[in-house]
Design a protein around this motif. Sequence first.
Motif, PDB file in Angstrom:
ATOM      1  N   GLN A   1       2.050  76.399 -23.937  1.00  0.00           N
ATOM      2  CA  GLN A   1       3.102  77.224 -23.357  1.00  0.00           C
ATOM      3  C   GLN A   1       4.163  77.503 -24.405  1.00  0.00           C
ATOM      4  OE1 GLN A   1       4.698  75.601 -19.774  1.00  0.00           O
ATOM      5  NE2 GLN A   1       6.157  77.261 -19.471  1.00  0.00           N
ATOM      6  N   VAL A   2       4.627  78.736 -24.446  1.00  0.00           N
ATOM      7  CA  VAL A   2       5.646  79.120 -25.418  1.00  0.00           C
ATOM      8  C   VAL A   2       7.021  78.688 -24.926  1.00  0.00           C
ATOM      9  CG1 VAL A   2       6.755  81.057 -26.556  1.00  0.00           C
ATOM     10  CG2 VAL A   2       4.272  81.071 -26.207  1.00  0.00           C
ATOM     11  N   GLN A   3       7.795  78.159 -25.823  1.00  0.00           N
ATOM     12  CA  GLN A   3       9.184  77.825 -25.511  1.00  0.00           C
ATOM     13  C   GLN A   3      10.119  78.737 -26.278  1.00  0.00           C
ATOM     14  OE1 GLN A   3       9.459  73.544 -26.333  1.00  0.00           O
ATOM     15  NE2 GLN A   3       9.601  73.208 -24.132  1.00  0.00           N
ATOM     16  N   LEU A   4      11.120  79.235 -25.584  1.00  0.00           N
ATOM     17  CA  LEU A   4      12.188  80.017 -26.199  1.00  0.00           C
ATOM     18  C   LEU A   4      13.473  79.211 -26.050  1.00  0.00           C
ATOM     19  CD1 LEU A   4      11.383  83.565 -24.758  1.00  0.00           C
ATOM     20  CD2 LEU A   4      10.685  82.607 -26.954  1.00  0.00           C
ATOM     21  N   SER A  25       8.725  78.817 -30.071  1.00  0.00           N
ATOM     22  CA  SER A  25       7.848  77.741 -30.560  1.00  0.00           C
ATOM     23  C   SER A  25       6.600  78.319 -31.239  1.00  0.00           C
ATOM     24  CB  SER A  25       7.449  76.814 -29.416  1.00  0.00           C
ATOM     25  OG  SER A  25       6.828  77.543 -28.381  1.00  0.00           O
ATOM     26  N   ARG A  26       6.181  79.459 -30.772  1.00  0.00           N
ATOM     27  CA  ARG A  26       5.099  80.198 -31.406  1.00  0.00           C
ATOM     28  C   ARG A  26       5.145  81.604 -30.852  1.00  0.00           C
ATOM     29  NH1 ARG A  26       0.295  80.442 -28.223  1.00  0.00           N
ATOM     30  NH2 ARG A  26       0.511  79.357 -26.231  1.00  0.00           N
ATOM     31  N   ARG A  27       4.375  82.483 -31.454  1.00  0.00           N
ATOM     32  CA  ARG A  27       4.346  83.856 -30.983  1.00  0.00           C
ATOM     33  C   ARG A  27       2.971  84.186 -30.426  1.00  0.00           C
ATOM     34  NH1 ARG A  27       7.053  87.051 -35.864  1.00  0.00           N
ATOM     35  NH2 ARG A  27       5.884  88.777 -34.982  1.00  0.00           N
ATOM     36  N   THR A  28       2.984  84.971 -29.377  1.00  0.00           N
ATOM     37  CA  THR A  28       1.739  85.406 -28.764  1.00  0.00           C
ATOM     38  C   THR A  28       1.707  86.927 -28.713  1.00  0.00           C
ATOM     39  OG1 THR A  28       2.591  85.498 -26.510  1.00  0.00           O
ATOM     40  CG2 THR A  28       1.821  83.345 -27.291  1.00  0.00           C
ATOM     41  N   PHE A  29       0.563  87.463 -28.298  1.00  0.00           N
ATOM     42  CA  PHE A  29       0.442  88.918 -28.198  1.00  0.00           C
ATOM     43  C   PHE A  29       1.487  89.500 -27.249  1.00  0.00           C
ATOM     44  CE2 PHE A  29      -1.571  92.908 -28.654  1.00  0.00           C
ATOM     45  CZ  PHE A  29      -1.566  93.521 -27.417  1.00  0.00           C
ATOM     46  N   SER A  30       1.874  88.729 -26.254  1.00  0.00           N
ATOM     47  CA  SER A  30       2.851  89.218 -25.279  1.00  0.00           C
ATOM     48  C   SER A  30       4.266  89.263 -25.839  1.00  0.00           C
ATOM     49  CB  SER A  30       2.836  88.321 -24.037  1.00  0.00           C
ATOM     50  OG  SER A  30       1.585  88.391 -23.397  1.00  0.00           O
ATOM     51  N   SER A  72      15.978  89.929 -36.465  1.00  0.00           N
ATOM     52  CA  SER A  72      14.875  88.977 -36.296  1.00  0.00           C
ATOM     53  C   SER A  72      14.447  88.414 -37.639  1.00  0.00           C
ATOM     54  CB  SER A  72      13.681  89.657 -35.616  1.00  0.00           C
ATOM     55  OG  SER A  72      13.214  90.734 -36.393  1.00  0.00           O
ATOM     56  N   ASP A  73      13.922  87.213 -37.587  1.00  0.00           N
ATOM     57  CA  ASP A  73      13.384  86.544 -38.772  1.00  0.00           C
ATOM     58  C   ASP A  73      11.951  86.159 -38.443  1.00  0.00           C
ATOM     59  OD1 ASP A  73      12.587  84.716 -40.748  1.00  0.00           O
ATOM     60  OD2 ASP A  73      14.625  83.995 -41.038  1.00  0.00           O
ATOM     61  N   ASN A  74      11.020  86.947 -38.930  1.00  0.00           N
ATOM     62  CA  ASN A  74       9.620  86.720 -38.602  1.00  0.00           C
ATOM     63  C   ASN A  74       9.129  85.355 -39.063  1.00  0.00           C
ATOM     64  OD1 ASN A  74       8.512  89.260 -37.354  1.00  0.00           O
ATOM     65  ND2 ASN A  74       9.459  90.102 -39.174  1.00  0.00           N
ATOM     66  N   ALA A  75       9.564  84.941 -40.221  1.00  0.00           N
ATOM     67  CA  ALA A  75       9.091  83.663 -40.764  1.00  0.00           C
ATOM     68  C   ALA A  75       9.521  82.487 -39.901  1.00  0.00           C
ATOM     69  CB  ALA A  75       9.590  83.487 -42.187  1.00  0.00           C
TER      70      ALA A  75
END
Length: 122
Positions: A1-4, A25-30, A72-75
């Motif tokens: 599960q992604v955490q923001l 916590s990580r990125r998904t397609f959504s 935004s900071d992609n890294a």
Amino acid sequence: QVQLVESGGGLVQAGGSLRLSCAASRRTFSMRAMGWFRQAPGKERDFVSATTWNGDKTMYADALRGRFTISSDNARNTVYLQMNSLKPEDTAVYYCAAVDPVNLLKPVLGYWGQGTQVTVSS
């Protein structure tokens, strides 16, 4: 599960600045775009700003344009909201969320942070 996870809120005097952060916590397609929303006591949650991760598309609430800047900071999987010239009416809980990259006003179901309180004193 992604955490923001939002951070950076606090108490500031009118005219001051704050920078909010939203770390994923990580990125998904959504999660191709991210946005900020806010909710003042007794009011509905309102759109503040949103951006795609590469910054090629951004949007602001009309009343906030010029005072708030999203980035935004992609890294780091982190989205920021720089808020300047704060006013008492900016007092609210600020939430980050994944949003539809075609319609930046539309949150993606299930991708919300817990919120961070911003209080602006007069």
